[in-house]
Design a protein around this motif. Structure first.
Motif, short mmCIF file in Angstrom:
data_model
loop_
_atom_site.label_atom_id
_atom_site.label_comp_id
_atom_site.label_asym_id
_atom_site.label_seq_id
_atom_site.Cartn_x
_atom_site.Cartn_y
_atom_site.Cartn_z
N THR A 1 1.77 -7.90 30.51
CA THR A 1 0.96 -6.89 29.82
C THR A 1 1.12 -6.92 28.31
O THR A 1 0.31 -6.33 27.60
N ASN A 2 2.14 -7.60 27.81
CA ASN A 2 2.40 -7.56 26.37
C ASN A 2 2.50 -8.97 25.82
O ASN A 2 3.56 -9.46 25.50
N ILE A 3 1.35 -9.62 25.68
CA ILE A 3 1.31 -10.97 25.14
C ILE A 3 1.07 -10.90 23.64
O ILE A 3 0.36 -10.01 23.15
N ALA A 4 1.69 -11.82 22.90
CA ALA A 4 1.53 -11.84 21.44
C ALA A 4 0.08 -12.12 21.07
O ALA A 4 -0.54 -13.04 21.59
N HIS B 1 -6.29 -9.16 32.90
CA HIS B 1 -5.18 -9.63 32.09
C HIS B 1 -5.40 -11.07 31.63
O HIS B 1 -6.09 -11.85 32.28
N LYS B 2 -4.76 -11.40 30.50
CA LYS B 2 -4.87 -12.75 29.94
C LYS B 2 -3.82 -13.70 30.53
O LYS B 2 -4.12 -14.86 30.80
N ALA B 3 -2.61 -13.21 30.65
CA ALA B 3 -1.49 -14.09 30.96
C ALA B 3 -0.69 -13.56 32.13
O ALA B 3 -0.64 -12.34 32.38
N PHE B 4 -0.02 -14.50 32.82
CA PHE B 4 0.70 -14.15 34.04
C PHE B 4 1.97 -14.98 34.15
O PHE B 4 2.09 -16.05 33.54
N ARG B 5 2.90 -14.48 34.93
CA ARG B 5 4.06 -15.26 35.32
C ARG B 5 4.09 -15.28 36.84
O ARG B 5 3.29 -14.58 37.48
N ILE B 6 4.96 -16.04 37.44
CA ILE B 6 5.03 -16.06 38.89
C ILE B 6 6.41 -15.63 39.36
O ILE B 6 7.42 -15.87 38.68
N GLU B 7 6.42 -14.96 40.49
CA GLU B 7 7.67 -14.53 41.12
C GLU B 7 7.69 -15.05 42.55
O GLU B 7 6.70 -14.93 43.27
N ARG C 1 -7.56 -18.09 31.31
CA ARG C 1 -6.34 -17.37 31.64
C ARG C 1 -5.16 -18.32 31.59
O ARG C 1 -5.33 -19.54 31.69
N MET C 2 -3.94 -17.77 31.47
CA MET C 2 -2.74 -18.59 31.37
C MET C 2 -1.68 -18.09 32.35
O MET C 2 -1.46 -16.88 32.47
N ILE C 3 -1.06 -19.03 33.06
CA ILE C 3 0.03 -18.70 33.97
C ILE C 3 1.27 -19.47 33.52
O ILE C 3 1.26 -20.70 33.46
N GLU C 4 2.32 -18.74 33.19
CA GLU C 4 3.55 -19.36 32.71
C GLU C 4 4.44 -19.72 33.89
O GLU C 4 4.71 -18.90 34.76
N VAL D 1 -5.49 -19.18 24.20
CA VAL D 1 -5.76 -18.23 25.28
C VAL D 1 -6.38 -16.96 24.73
O VAL D 1 -7.34 -16.41 25.28
N ASN D 2 -5.85 -16.46 23.62
CA ASN D 2 -6.43 -15.28 22.98
C ASN D 2 -7.86 -15.53 22.53
O ASN D 2 -8.72 -14.66 22.63
N GLN D 3 -8.11 -16.74 22.05
CA GLN D 3 -9.44 -17.06 21.51
C GLN D 3 -10.49 -17.22 22.60
O GLN D 3 -11.65 -16.83 22.41
N TYR D 4 -10.11 -17.76 23.75
CA TYR D 4 -11.09 -18.08 24.79
C TYR D 4 -10.97 -17.19 26.03
O TYR D 4 -11.57 -17.48 27.06
N TYR D 5 -10.22 -16.11 25.90
CA TYR D 5 -10.09 -15.17 27.02
C TYR D 5 -11.45 -14.62 27.44
O TYR D 5 -11.75 -14.50 28.64
#
Length: 442
Positions: free
Chosen positions: A213-216, A195-201, A276-279, A267-271
């Motif tokens: 799973t659904n990043i722009a 995956h490219k992007a993540f959030r934390i819980e 990776r990105m964590i929000e 992030v899309n360009q250098y994946y």
């Protein structure tokens, strides 16, 4: 001993119960066949019923997995490939992004891959016939009802299914190993690789990193204008993914000007190069140290992304953030940067009334520096201002061409000017909303 207990590296597999159940049934049938040939078959009605029940349960779980993950075709091979690409162990994490590695670990990997290769080649029609389970062979050529899974997007799903097909055709264990290693080198392993992007819980006493799973799928070329701002952001990001020195980055300016979209675009360009990105949201700053401890030893580069970052006077989270960025005893890992967007240049709210209050303070300058010290932790600051009339119109024309809006240029720009007058002024966001409005009327 169960077949899965012979694994050395790939133990404790997520969703491994399906593999364990089917391999147990495979071994049961194989023993029965050998016993029949030798004249002393040990199969009994009770044992057969137990294996049939086990296979039905695994069959159910595998079809359910195909629905949630979007798998189709040879479900068995797709499932086994999913186990391999999702398991983080000494071999897979060593190979992620870097590819093949030297050392004795390769012999252990070959041992496990020899087992997997046998499982990949298994013909489920044998199990279907031996245990009289109608339709079990459909696992080898399953046609999905057309729905996409909610765990992976289509791009990741297709990569896993394609890997499963290649592994099923591998002519040797060494060739099997090369295919898996190549995948690890190109895409990584586990959730951080897929995956490219993540959030934390927050859960219990720590934080859990959860895939988005659904990043722009926005790209830098889609963002019209702001050439100097994008150049500054790209140069810093390129240095980061190449392992060079790079700075934390603050994108500030007017609302709707593309600050957040620019970060998503890099992030899309250098994946593919391991970015990776964590929000992270403001109320989650307490979990930052835990998140960083989970990612600091991985072979990826992480941007911790904070959108619309700002603090009111009564909020003290910014003091904690300062220590995490720079100032704590533990040095921030080389594979972690913080990118933030804000409408405020200095992040912490200041008022004219603050000046009167400072007049009563003994050390006025100390108060000023306390509020400015957070933004000083960001080595790169990039300004995004509102576009002028000509830039706004260029954004509208570019978006209209991209979405094939059937409207003449003169009428398009006239309607765009009317739209921005009643919808918050000129910005990239206003232009996008205007084009979405036109598309909705088509």
């Amino acid at each position: 001993m169960k077949e899965t207990e012979k694994l050395i590296l790939y133990r404790g597999l997520t969703h491994g119960n399906v593999l364990e159940g089917f391999t147990q049934a495979m071994g049961f049938c194989q023993d029965g066949f050998q016993g029949e040939e030798e004249g002393h078959c040990s199969w009994g009605p009770a044992e057969r019923d137990k294996m049939r029940s086990l296979c039905y349960g695994c069959f159910h779980a595998l079809v359910g997995l195909s629905a949630s993950h979007g798998f189709e075709g040879n479900l068995w091979q797709g499932y086994l490939a999913y186990l391999l690409v999702g398991h983080e162990n000494a071999y897979s994490t060593a190979c992620e992004i870097r590819g093949s590695v030297p050392g004795s670990i390769n012999q252990l990997a070959l041992h496990d891959f020899a087992l997997f290769k046998e499982w990949f080649a298994y013909d489920f029609r044998k199990l279907e016939e031996a245990l009289e389970i109608p339709g079990l062979g459909i696992i080898m050529d399953y046609q999905s009802p057309g729905q996409e899974g909610n765990v992976f997007n289509r791009r990741i799903r297709d990569r896993i299914c394609a890997l499963g097909a290649r592994l099923g055709q591998a002519g040797s264990v060494e060739g099997f190993k090369d295919e898996v290693t190549k995948f690890y080198g190109e895409f990584g392993v586990g959730k951080l690789g897929l995956h490219k992007a993540f959030r934390i819980e927050h859960e219990g006493n720590g934080a859990r990193i959860v895939p988005i799973t659904n990043i722009a799928h926005v790209h830098l070329d889609d963002l019209v204008g702001y050439g100097l701002a994008k150049k500054k952001l790209v140069e810093n990001t390129e240095a980061f993914v190449q392992g060079k020195k790079a700075n934390n980055c603050l994108l500030y300016g007017d609302a709707g000007t593309g600050k957040s979209s620019s970060i998503k675009a890099v992030v899309n360009q250098y994946y593919s190069q391991g970015l990776r990105m964590i929000e992270v949201y403001k109320h989650q700053f307490r979990d930052l140290n835990d998140v960083i401890s989970q990612i600091k030893n991985r072979n990826y580069r992480f941007i911790i992304y904070m959108d619309d970052l700002s603090f009111e006077e009564f909020e003290i989270e910014y003091k904690y953030l300062k220590a995490v960025i720079e100032g704590g005893l533990e040095k921030k890992p080389e594979n972690v940067l913080i990118y933030a967007t804000s409408n405020r240049r200095h992040l912490v709210r200041e008022k004219f009334s603050d000046k009167a209050e400072r007049d009563d303070e003994l050390h006025t300058n100390d108060t000023v520096q306390e509020k400015l010290s957070l933004v000083s932790r960001f080595g790169v600051t990039v300004y995004f201002g509102k576009p002028d009339q000509k830039e706004y119109q260029e954004i509208v024309k570019s978006l209209a061409r991209k979405h094939q809006v059937p409207m003449g240029e003169e009428e398009l720009l006239l309607e765009a000017n009317r739209w921005e007058l009643s919808h918050g002024g000129r910005s990239g966001r206003t232009a996008q909303q205007f084009v979405d409005y036109l598309l909705g009327r088509m």
